[in-house]
Scaffold this active site. Structure first.
Site, PDB file in Angstrom:
ATOM      1  N   CYS A 115      -5.996  -2.761   2.502  1.00  0.00           N
ATOM      2  CA  CYS A 115      -5.426  -2.702   4.097  1.00  0.00           C
ATOM      3  C   CYS A 115      -6.851  -2.971   5.044  1.00  0.00           C
ATOM      4  CB  CYS A 115      -4.759  -1.613   4.479  1.00  0.00           C
ATOM      5  SG  CYS A 115      -3.907  -1.929   5.807  1.00  0.00           S
ATOM      6  N   LYS A 167     -10.237   2.271  -2.307  1.00  0.00           N
ATOM      7  CA  LYS A 167     -10.320   1.854  -0.965  1.00  0.00           C
ATOM      8  C   LYS A 167     -11.816   2.068  -0.246  1.00  0.00           C
ATOM      9  CE  LYS A 167      -7.591   1.378   3.424  1.00  0.00           C
ATOM     10  NZ  LYS A 167      -6.277   1.896   3.943  1.00  0.00           N
ATOM     11  N   GLU A 219       0.815  -1.236  -0.231  1.00  0.00           N
ATOM     12  CA  GLU A 219      -0.149  -0.045  -0.052  1.00  0.00           C
ATOM     13  C   GLU A 219       0.809   1.305   0.163  1.00  0.00           C
ATOM     14  OE1 GLU A 219      -2.428   0.331   3.626  1.00  0.00           O
ATOM     15  OE2 GLU A 219      -3.796   1.821   2.667  1.00  0.00           O
TER      16      GLU A 219
END
Lengths: 295, 295
Positions: free
Chosen positions: B154, B117, B44
């Protein structure tokens, strides 16, 4: 110091006689409440051997109504002790209509309600679709003397949706009565990974939802009726904390009553440390209700 | 014998200079495709240190447009090698509008698309809600030269819904670029359980969905700007098979390119052995779109 909740897992092996199994389940539960357990959890379909290894109409005779004689016997123990008891029974709902049903009995209040297993497996030696109509009560949670609890059953373990929906009902403890084991002929090649997958996914339900998970399995070998195989139930019942770590774990082969002290305050501490519930993207989850998102 | 897919995970530690980080990411990716990797995955926000440890408007200068100079540089490598590359970038969508965005670049086809995300964390030293608007593209999957892949980022790791929805899009591999580590002052007390939770829940996504999971973390210590703390990124990038077992796992401290051979045929074999997708109770999952089921 915060109050802790004492939980007992009754990991049993089952013999051929349902009356003897039921008597032993009652005796072990009595032992557990005498030891101070406030929540006592029994394995899936503890009254009998795991009859779903074959498709045989004779096994329907094992079903009973709920409420019925088994719930009545355990209601007496609950009333006497004040404990909360979780049973898993083969429910006869109507002639020709049967469910794999869990029952929550709460001290003197008696039976609070039932959960009918929502996800029904069907694979070699686990022919449950023959016996059990899929549950029609949805995912549930109940306030009890032992906290707010939800019950799911065995195959439900593999579905994050079931755990999530039960946690969204406010459950602090997800309880999974279970009957799972190895096909002896596969055990050397696949056994370790199969068991690891089972433990891992249930620990993940604790983590994703910040709640306790209690998994109660049976143990012992049960032969396949009319076959040369059978199932070696892998025991290893456990309790996972809201961060997923194991608080207690039973052996693979021993019938035993396993105890754990649950600090229910750990739920909110865990959820404040890792606030997953805060950030769910409920605006984007609708396709979960599709079979496959291939349109 | 079925074809296997060679995947490379580029586990990096990041220095203060974005140009140097990007050059190193490109060099390691070049090394990976030279070694035969057909899918190369980066951690990331690999262009910089994890700037979300503080809220500082100066860090917006790290954002770039997509497509932009970084995608252009990696598109050249993809075109030259035919490999599929997964990047994680700080996207400048418009003045004052930024996302934490993953990009899929597929050989000569170039950029296939992006994923923004969806779940954005915000807790001490992970102040992502300051920088990133939550994604508005939903959960996605793409057909690539390296199979059908989905990317999540994540904090998405903690949400079974994200994994499920991406798998329902047909993804064979769920790829999680990540930046997660320990607060040094918490590590002794909580570190092992935090890491175990992270690995466990991602393995559970492989199990629940019968697909591969690739988690790419950074490593190394990065100090907290203006503070006395920092994050010790825990590395330990891994690939999990469709039954959840780990195929490969990197060290906690070493920058390294980790390779795994994925037998994509294992997906269908696993799903036939444990046919979870068959039995989902889509009629009962609607409340997943609620914040909490307390009505």
């Amino acid at each position: 110091m915060a109050k802790t909740l004492k939980v007992a897992i009754v990991q049993m092996s089952m013999g051929a006689d349902p009356a003897a199994n039921t008597a032993r389940a009652l005796a072990l539960s009595t032992e557990a409440v005498a030891a101070g357990a406030e929540l006592v959890c029994l394995p899936e379909l503890f009254r009998s051997r795991y009859f779903c290894q074959s498709e045989d109409a004779a096994h329907y005779a094992l079903a009973e109504e709920i409420p019925g004689p088994t719930t009545a016997a355990f209601e007496k123990l609950a009333a006497r002790s004040g404990a909360t008891l979780v049973l898993s029974l083969f429910e006869r709902r109507a002639p020709g209509l049967y469910h794999n049903t869990a029952v929550v009995i709460d001290g003197a209040k008696g039976m609070l309600g039932k959960y009918r297993k929502m996800h029904i497996p069907d694979d070699p030696r686990y022919y449950e679709k023959y016996y059990f109509t899929p549950g029609d009560l949805g995912f549930r949670a109940w306030d009890t003397g032992a906290g707010r609890i939800g019950v799911l059953v065995c195959w439900d373990q593999w579905y994050p949706e079931g755990a999530r929906l039960t946690a969204l009902k406010g459950a602090q403890i997800l309880i999974y009565p279970t009957a799972i084991g190895w096909h002896p002929e596969e055990k050397a090649a696949l056994g370790e990974r199969q068991h690891a997958a089972w433990e891992t996914i249930q620990r993940s339900h604790a983590i994703a939802n910040g709640c306790f998970v209690v998994a109660i399995n049976r143990t012992g070998f049960e032969p396949e009726p009319g076959g040369s195989g059978g199932i070696e139930f892998w025991g290893q019942s456990f309790v996972a904390a809201p961060d997923g770590h194991l608080l207690v774990k039973a052996s693979s082969t021993q019938q035993s009553v396993l105890y754990a002290e649950l600090d229910l305050g750990a739920i909110e501490r865990q959820r404040q440390g890792w606030p997953f519930l805060r950030d769910r993207r409920i605006d984007a989850y609708q396709p979960i209700t599709q079979r496959f998102d291939d349109e």
